[in-house]
Design a protein around this motif. Sequence first.
Motif, PDB file in Angstrom:
ATOM      1  N   TRP A  26       0.828  -1.199   0.000  1.00 59.50           N
ATOM      2  CA  TRP A  26       0.000   0.000   0.000  1.00 59.50           C
ATOM      3  C   TRP A  26       0.868   1.257   0.000  1.00 59.50           C
ATOM      4  O   TRP A  26       1.911   1.301   0.653  1.00 59.50           O
ATOM      5  N   ASN A  27       0.406   2.279  -0.715  1.00 60.60           N
ATOM      6  CA  ASN A  27       1.017   3.598  -0.676  1.00 60.60           C
ATOM      7  C   ASN A  27       0.405   4.351   0.500  1.00 60.60           C
ATOM      8  O   ASN A  27      -0.810   4.593   0.529  1.00 60.60           O
ATOM      9  N   THR A  28       1.212   4.730   1.484  1.00 57.92           N
ATOM     10  CA  THR A  28       0.663   5.340   2.697  1.00 57.92           C
ATOM     11  C   THR A  28       0.207   6.775   2.482  1.00 57.92           C
ATOM     12  O   THR A  28      -0.614   7.290   3.251  1.00 57.92           O
ATOM     13  N   GLN A  29       0.733   7.437   1.469  1.00 52.81           N
ATOM     14  CA  GLN A  29       0.324   8.826   1.206  1.00 52.81           C
ATOM     15  C   GLN A  29      -1.046   8.880   0.534  1.00 52.81           C
ATOM     16  O   GLN A  29      -1.884   9.721   0.865  1.00 52.81           O
ATOM     17  N   GLU A  30      -1.257   7.971  -0.409  1.00 48.19           N
ATOM     18  CA  GLU A  30      -2.498   7.986  -1.182  1.00 48.19           C
ATOM     19  C   GLU A  30      -3.534   6.996  -0.661  1.00 48.19           C
ATOM     20  O   GLU A  30      -4.720   7.098  -0.988  1.00 48.19           O
ATOM     21  N   GLY A  31      -3.081   6.014   0.125  1.00 45.10           N
ATOM     22  CA  GLY A  31      -3.994   5.005   0.642  1.00 45.10           C
ATOM     23  C   GLY A  31      -4.408   3.970  -0.378  1.00 45.10           C
ATOM     24  O   GLY A  31      -5.385   3.245  -0.175  1.00 45.10           O
ATOM     25  N   ASN A  32      -3.659   3.887  -1.478  1.00 46.80           N
ATOM     26  CA  ASN A  32      -3.999   2.956  -2.548  1.00 46.80           C
ATOM     27  C   ASN A  32      -3.133   1.710  -2.507  1.00 46.80           C
ATOM     28  O   ASN A  32      -1.957   1.754  -2.108  1.00 46.80           O
ATOM     29  N   MET A  33      -3.703   0.595  -2.962  1.00 45.87           N
ATOM     30  CA  MET A  33      -2.915  -0.615  -3.109  1.00 45.87           C
ATOM     31  C   MET A  33      -1.997  -0.469  -4.322  1.00 45.87           C
ATOM     32  O   MET A  33      -2.402   0.032  -5.372  1.00 45.87           O
ATOM     33  N   VAL A  34      -0.741  -0.906  -4.159  1.00 46.09           N
ATOM     34  CA  VAL A  34       0.242  -0.841  -5.235  1.00 46.09           C
ATOM     35  C   VAL A  34       0.273  -2.195  -5.942  1.00 46.09           C
ATOM     36  O   VAL A  34       0.641  -3.210  -5.346  1.00 46.09           O
ATOM     37  N   GLY A  35      -0.113  -2.223  -7.201  1.00 48.65           N
ATOM     38  CA  GLY A  35      -0.122  -3.481  -7.942  1.00 48.65           C
ATOM     39  C   GLY A  35      -1.197  -4.436  -7.465  1.00 48.65           C
ATOM     40  O   GLY A  35      -2.142  -4.053  -6.765  1.00 48.65           O
ATOM     41  N   LYS A  36      -1.022  -5.690  -7.803  1.00 47.38           N
ATOM     42  CA  LYS A  36      -1.968  -6.730  -7.413  1.00 47.38           C
ATOM     43  C   LYS A  36      -1.474  -7.455  -6.154  1.00 47.38           C
ATOM     44  O   LYS A  36      -0.286  -7.438  -5.852  1.00 47.38           O
ATOM     45  N   PRO A  37      -2.385  -8.116  -5.424  1.00 44.69           N
ATOM     46  CA  PRO A  37      -1.941  -8.923  -4.273  1.00 44.69           C
ATOM     47  C   PRO A  37      -0.950  -9.996  -4.702  1.00 44.69           C
ATOM     48  O   PRO A  37      -1.028 -10.526  -5.805  1.00 44.69           O
ATOM     49  N   TRP A  38      -0.005 -10.295  -3.816  1.00 45.71           N
ATOM     50  CA  TRP A  38       0.976 -11.341  -4.093  1.00 45.71           C
ATOM     51  C   TRP A  38       0.421 -12.674  -3.613  1.00 45.71           C
ATOM     52  O   TRP A  38      -0.042 -12.789  -2.481  1.00 45.71           O
ATOM     53  N   LYS A  39       0.475 -13.655  -4.447  1.00 46.39           N
ATOM     54  CA  LYS A  39       0.070 -15.005  -4.050  1.00 46.39           C
ATOM     55  C   LYS A  39       1.210 -15.610  -3.244  1.00 46.39           C
ATOM     56  O   LYS A  39       2.154 -16.178  -3.778  1.00 46.39           O
ATOM     57  N   ALA A  40       1.133 -15.463  -1.953  1.00 44.66           N
ATOM     58  CA  ALA A  40       2.280 -15.692  -1.097  1.00 44.66           C
ATOM     59  C   ALA A  40       2.314 -17.067  -0.435  1.00 44.66           C
ATOM     60  O   ALA A  40       3.143 -17.910  -0.772  1.00 44.66           O
ATOM     61  N   HIS A  41       1.409 -17.310   0.500  1.00 46.30           N
ATOM     62  CA  HIS A  41       1.451 -18.511   1.331  1.00 46.30           C
ATOM     63  C   HIS A  41       0.175 -19.325   1.180  1.00 46.30           C
ATOM     64  O   HIS A  41      -0.843 -18.838   0.691  1.00 46.30           O
ATOM     65  N   ARG A  42       0.230 -20.548   1.680  1.00 39.66           N
ATOM     66  CA  ARG A  42      -0.925 -21.445   1.645  1.00 39.66           C
ATOM     67  C   ARG A  42      -1.802 -21.308   2.886  1.00 39.66           C
ATOM     68  O   ARG A  42      -2.816 -21.980   3.019  1.00 39.66           O
ATOM     69  N   ASP A  43      -1.371 -20.451   3.801  1.00 38.03           N
ATOM     70  CA  ASP A  43      -2.110 -20.276   5.053  1.00 38.03           C
ATOM     71  C   ASP A  43      -1.888 -18.835   5.531  1.00 38.03           C
ATOM     72  O   ASP A  43      -1.266 -18.028   4.840  1.00 38.03           O
ATOM     73  N   VAL A  44      -2.340 -18.542   6.727  1.00 37.94           N
ATOM     74  CA  VAL A  44      -2.282 -17.196   7.302  1.00 37.94           C
ATOM     75  C   VAL A  44      -0.872 -16.602   7.222  1.00 37.94           C
ATOM     76  O   VAL A  44       0.113 -17.264   7.564  1.00 37.94           O
ATOM     77  N   VAL A  45      -0.773 -15.346   6.770  1.00 43.91           N
ATOM     78  CA  VAL A  45       0.494 -14.612   6.823  1.00 43.91           C
ATOM     79  C   VAL A  45       0.582 -13.975   8.212  1.00 43.91           C
ATOM     80  O   VAL A  45      -0.035 -12.951   8.488  1.00 43.91           O
ATOM     81  N   ARG A  46       1.334 -14.616   9.081  1.00 43.18           N
ATOM     82  CA  ARG A  46       1.323 -14.247  10.504  1.00 43.18           C
ATOM     83  C   ARG A  46       2.228 -13.066  10.824  1.00 43.18           C
ATOM     84  O   ARG A  46       1.981 -12.311  11.762  1.00 43.18           O
TER      85      ARG A  46
END
Length: 261
Positions: A26-46
Amino acid sequence: MVISIALCPDESMLVSGNIDGEIQLWNTQEGNMVGKPWKAHRDVVRYLHWSPSAVEIVSGSHDGTIQQWNPYTGRETARPIATSHGWVSVVRYSPQGDRFASGGADKIIRVWSTGGELLIEIDGHDDWVLSLSWSSDATQMFSASSDSTIRKWQSSSGKELAILRGHTNSVNSLCLSPDESHLFNASKDCSVRIWDLKTNQAIGDPLLHDDQIFALTMSADGTYFASAGVDAKVYVWSLDAALKQQGGGVRMYIAVDDVFV
């Protein structure tokens, strides 16, 4: 649902981890998401943490892996690390950014090179490792655990230097003061404690919430710290007042709708 967040060192970006295993920038100045979500883990990103240089992000998940990311491309910079933790509850870069430490359900702290090589295993806690912090020169580490203790370690050898006892339930979060003279921690026993690291003794009376505390953070200048938990309040404490008044020091509190843990 967002489970973890981490602010970029220059505060221009924020990264968040979801219950479905995705990571978002996220861009903290504009409050917008940058790009698309990353397909990261198979479970909770803790847990998420930025490298000191802000060129990499490390993530730890309930799928038992640690992954490293280029925040500008959203691509992995190395192969996933199978940690043997079971659930990874915390992962933090050293201040120099040349390694990171992790902890989780198997009670063991592991230190890794940024290339994914296991450098050392530190075994001493009797339950989950929930929070970690490095000294500024990376010679020492501090860990908090479900076994109700905080422990100080020599990071190169894994030698235990001290055990800080006083809590009666899980210690969920910890942080160092900027001058590293004090350690702060929040616990499931509804209290925040402050420790003098010269004597390894608690200072004053516990600072109390009405319910379990899960989050704790320190201001960059070390003048105040904040704690939050199940009572849906964020307490902001004056460090100077907390040290002098032995249990006092609330500057303000903020009521929120709900806190998920």
